[in-house]
Design a protein around this motif. Structure first.
Motif, PDB file in Angstrom:
ATOM      1  N   HIS A 142      34.866  37.442  56.549  1.00 42.72           N
ATOM      2  CA  HIS A 142      34.399  37.561  57.955  1.00 42.72           C
ATOM      3  C   HIS A 142      32.738  37.768  57.737  1.00 42.72           C
ATOM      4  N   ALA A 143      32.081  37.284  58.476  1.00 43.77           N
ATOM      5  CA  ALA A 143      30.550  37.290  58.376  1.00 43.77           C
ATOM      6  C   ALA A 143      30.156  38.709  58.667  1.00 43.77           C
ATOM      7  N   ARG A 144      29.750  39.706  57.764  1.00 43.09           N
ATOM      8  CA  ARG A 144      29.004  40.948  58.122  1.00 43.09           C
ATOM      9  C   ARG A 144      27.828  41.076  57.843  1.00 43.09           C
ATOM     10  N   LEU A 145      26.905  41.938  58.399  1.00 41.22           N
ATOM     11  CA  LEU A 145      25.700  42.276  57.883  1.00 41.22           C
ATOM     12  C   LEU A 145      25.615  43.884  57.779  1.00 41.22           C
ATOM     13  N   ARG A 146      25.437  44.337  56.687  1.00 42.43           N
ATOM     14  CA  ARG A 146      25.282  45.764  56.571  1.00 42.43           C
ATOM     15  C   ARG A 146      23.847  46.184  57.125  1.00 42.43           C
ATOM     16  N   THR A 147      23.859  46.991  58.151  1.00 45.20           N
ATOM     17  CA  THR A 147      22.546  47.407  58.773  1.00 45.20           C
ATOM     18  C   THR A 147      22.174  48.706  58.486  1.00 45.20           C
ATOM     19  N   VAL A 188      21.589  43.158  54.969  1.00 45.96           N
ATOM     20  CA  VAL A 188      21.815  42.682  53.952  1.00 45.96           C
ATOM     21  C   VAL A 188      22.909  41.548  54.173  1.00 45.96           C
ATOM     22  N   SER A 189      22.956  40.610  53.825  1.00 45.10           N
ATOM     23  CA  SER A 189      23.689  39.312  53.891  1.00 45.10           C
ATOM     24  C   SER A 189      25.203  39.577  53.392  1.00 45.10           C
ATOM     25  N   ALA A 190      25.239  40.560  52.418  1.00 45.52           N
ATOM     26  CA  ALA A 190      26.590  40.829  51.651  1.00 45.52           C
ATOM     27  C   ALA A 190      26.833  42.100  51.992  1.00 45.52           C
ATOM     28  N   PHE A 234      27.269  46.087  47.258  1.00 43.43           N
ATOM     29  CA  PHE A 234      28.359  45.399  47.306  1.00 43.43           C
ATOM     30  C   PHE A 234      28.982  44.768  46.345  1.00 43.43           C
ATOM     31  N   THR A 235      30.174  44.272  46.349  1.00 41.74           N
ATOM     32  CA  THR A 235      30.677  43.706  45.167  1.00 41.74           C
ATOM     33  C   THR A 235      31.293  42.265  45.540  1.00 41.74           C
ATOM     34  N   THR A 236      31.044  41.326  44.575  1.00 42.06           N
ATOM     35  CA  THR A 236      31.643  40.185  44.814  1.00 42.06           C
ATOM     36  C   THR A 236      33.187  39.964  44.445  1.00 42.06           C
ATOM     37  N   GLN A 237      33.964  39.101  44.889  1.00 44.64           N
ATOM     38  CA  GLN A 237      35.286  38.873  44.538  1.00 44.64           C
ATOM     39  C   GLN A 237      35.046  38.094  42.991  1.00 44.64           C
ATOM     40  N   ALA A 238      36.219  38.554  42.272  1.00 44.01           N
ATOM     41  CA  ALA A 238      36.469  38.118  40.851  1.00 44.01           C
ATOM     42  C   ALA A 238      36.773  36.670  40.865  1.00 44.01           C
ATOM     43  N   ALA A 239      36.340  35.927  39.709  1.00 38.47           N
ATOM     44  CA  ALA A 239      36.599  34.570  39.844  1.00 38.47           C
ATOM     45  C   ALA A 239      37.977  34.258  39.475  1.00 38.47           C
ATOM     46  N   ASP A 240      38.683  33.285  40.046  1.00 43.23           N
ATOM     47  CA  ASP A 240      40.126  32.841  39.475  1.00 43.23           C
ATOM     48  C   ASP A 240      40.220  32.347  38.472  1.00 43.23           C
ATOM     49  N   LYS A 241      38.953  31.600  37.934  1.00 41.34           N
ATOM     50  CA  LYS A 241      39.130  30.834  36.836  1.00 41.34           C
ATOM     51  C   LYS A 241      37.687  30.859  36.290  1.00 41.34           C
TER      52      LYS A 241
END
Length: 399
Positions: free
Chosen positions: A8-13, A52-54, A127-134
């Motif tokens: 879900h779109a969230r902005l860290r303020t 921040v956008s992520a 922030f941390t991005t999701q791991a790649a499934d492949k």
């Protein structure tokens, strides 16, 4: 394929308090009569906030990072670093209220954003991005720090399918020391995998220096392909200006350097009229393999056409098994008859001389009658058998 879930779109303020705001707050606490004045000052000096956008531990990969400033003021600086030592560079907007990274985020990576607005202390967000499934990888030729002949393309073979060809291609940046004109072209490799080559309009000029930067970290190759999680680079130099001309009708092989013939050898090519004939067209020396075992079953020849030989001075021209090499058993046909199983055979001494002189990437231009057709685009490096206009049309970014 399981795709990376879009959160879900969230902005860290994060609030960056300026000195004027802090002073107003102090006056409110210490002076009963000055409360209204302090409140007015606070109202006139709004708090500065950075978004921040992520955010979080499952942020979407493959997106640029955007930092937005609200409440007045301008951004002084923004840095985005990952835990692997990498940095996402970017640019502050003209009005100073936002910053956007030039590149996208990579899967499975933790980032720290540090932003500073004028007159305020810096703040950090993680922030941390999701791991790649492949994960998708690739192989590049030529190799790094090599010297090659004037016909060798830059060739990239991908281990997984590439559906987003245009997006991948725009992240492939090739530079040359003399602004060589060229284009990327997509094909299916002989192995069945996706492949893209960069071919000059004409043969490279001797001495040209080439650098490839494949800035693919954080690029999604598309359905079934996965994500790239690193960048790639290679560089090489074009060596001597050499062309090998193979004349099927006159049974001669000539090595021409800077326009001068430096070797003229009698040879025997493939027997015309069937699968044993040679390919014609412009092919490229793929590798110098020395002494190898050649067996007929690997190229589909059986029965009376079968063979199993140790062959010296072997120079590979196609994936399908066409070589130039020493063939002393065929000496009666050198210079007069094409009588081989598809390869270009010479005496030991002539084959050694050619082998020692040629460079990987030298063109072998095969002309004359009796061939089994023109070498296919993907059967080695058949790029030069396609017109320049048709080659340009193979780019995923063509207009």
């Amino acid at each position: 394929m399981t795709r990376i879930r879009r959160p879900h779109a969230r902005l860290r303020t994060v609030t960056l308090a300026g000195t004027a705001v802090l002073a107003a707050a102090a006056l409110t606490a210490c002076n009963g009569d000055g409360g209204s004045a302090a409140a007015a000052a606070a109202k006139e000096t709004p708090q500065t906030k950075v978004s921040v956008s992520a955010s979080g531990k499952q942020a979407k990969a493959g997106e640029p990072v955007k930092v937005t400033l609200t409440g007045g003021g301008k951004l002084d600086s923004v840095t985005v670093k990952d835990t692997k030592g990498g940095t996402l560079t970017g640019q502050i907007s003209a009005d100073g209220t936002s910053w956007t990274s030039a590149r996208t985020t990579s899967p499975g990576t933790s980032y720290t954003v540090e932003a500073k607005a004028a007159g305020a202390t810096a703040t950090k967000a993680d922030f941390t991005t999701q791991a790649a499934d492949k994960v998708s990888k690739l192989t590049i030729a030529p190799g790094k720090n090599t010297t090659i002949g004037i016909a060798h393309p830059v060739s990239i073979v991908f281990d997984n399918p590439v559906k987003n060809k245009a997006d991948v291609e725009k992240h492939l940046k090739l530079t040359t020391s003399n602004n060589t004109e060229g284009s990327w072209g997509w094909m299916t490799d002989y192995s069945g995998k996706d492949r893209v080559d960069w071919r000059p309009k004409d043969y490279w000029k001797s001495g040209t220096k080439i650098t490839l930067n494949a800035d693919l970290n954080g690029v999604d190759s598309g359905r079934g392909g996965g994500w790239f999680v690193r960048d790639y680079t290679t560089n090489f130099t074009v060596g001597k200006n050499q062309v090998v001309k193979v004349d099927l009708d006159n049974h001669r092989l000539k090595l021409i350097r800077d326009g001068e013939t430096v070797k003229d050898a009698p040879m025997s090519a493939g027997t015309p009229g069937g699968d044993k004939a040679s390919w014609r067209g412009k092919t490229v020396l793929m590798s110098k393999e020395g002494t190898i075992n050649m067996r007929s079953e690997t190229v589909g020849l059986t029965g009376s056409d079968s063979y199993d030989k140790m062959v010296d001075y072997s120079m590979r021209l196609t994936w399908s098994g066409m070589y130039a090499h020493a063939a002393p058993w065929n000496r009666a046909y050198f210079g007069n008859t094409n009588h081989s199983s598809g390869c270009i055979g010479m005496s030991d001494s002539d084959a050694k001389a050619v082998y020692d002189a040629v460079q990987i990437g030298d063109p072998f231009e095969v002309t004359g009658s009796g061939s089994k057709g023109t070498q296919a685009l993907n059967n080695g490096y058949g790029n030069w058998n396609v017109s320049w206009a048709d080659w340009q049309a193979k780019s995923a970014l063509k207009s």
